[in-house]
Design an enzyme around this catalytic site. Structure first.
Site, PDB file in Angstrom:
ATOM      1  N   CYS A  31       8.737  -7.025  31.983  1.00 57.25           N
ATOM      2  CA  CYS A  31       9.617  -7.261  30.830  1.00 57.25           C
ATOM      3  C   CYS A  31      11.086  -7.280  31.259  1.00 57.25           C
ATOM      4  O   CYS A  31      11.637  -6.241  31.617  1.00 57.25           O
ATOM      5  CB  CYS A  31       9.351  -6.159  29.799  1.00 57.25           C
ATOM      6  SG  CYS A  31      10.573  -6.031  28.497  1.00 57.25           S
ATOM      7  N   CYS A  34      13.510  -5.129  29.208  1.00 59.60           N
ATOM      8  CA  CYS A  34      13.293  -3.699  29.493  1.00 59.60           C
ATOM      9  C   CYS A  34      14.206  -3.246  30.630  1.00 59.60           C
ATOM     10  O   CYS A  34      14.719  -2.124  30.615  1.00 59.60           O
ATOM     11  CB  CYS A  34      11.839  -3.441  29.885  1.00 59.60           C
ATOM     12  SG  CYS A  34      10.646  -3.779  28.573  1.00 59.60           S
TER      13      CYS A  34
END
Length: 106
Positions: A31, A34
């Site tokens: 991700c 993230c």
């Protein structure tokens, strides 16, 4: 203070039974957003870790807790106070947004 890992096995003890507010960063290694949020969480942990516990959960290796807590996208950041979910954010958020969320409970 360090941002510690929390797992399906430790979530209840570390997050739900904490005497301090807990900010949980649900993330995964694939991700991109993230990776943008992680340094912000670490910085908040250094400045506010005495009053708020900051933890992260790898959703790849811990599928149960995210499913049980309605984590549908990453990153998801949740704030728990006295074992109750009080705030939840989907997607990368700025430091000011996250700080505003915890200041309410300091």
């Amino acid at each position: 203070m360090a941002v510690n890992e929390v797992t399906d096995d430790t979530f209840e003890q570390v997050v739900l039974k904490s005497e301090k507010p807990v900010m949980v960063d649900f993330w995964a290694d694939w991700c991109g957003p993230c990776k943008q949020v992680a340094p912000i969480i670490e910085e908040l942990s250094r400045t506010h870790g005495d009053k708020v516990t900051f933890v992260k959960m790898d959703t790849n290796t811990n599928p149960v807790t995210p499913a049980n807590n309605h984590v549908l996208g990453l990153p998801t950041i949740q704030l728990y106070v006295d074992g109750e979910l009080v705030k939840a954010f989907k997607g990368a958020k700025s430091k000011s947004v996250l700080l505003g969320a915890i200041e309410e409970y300091l």
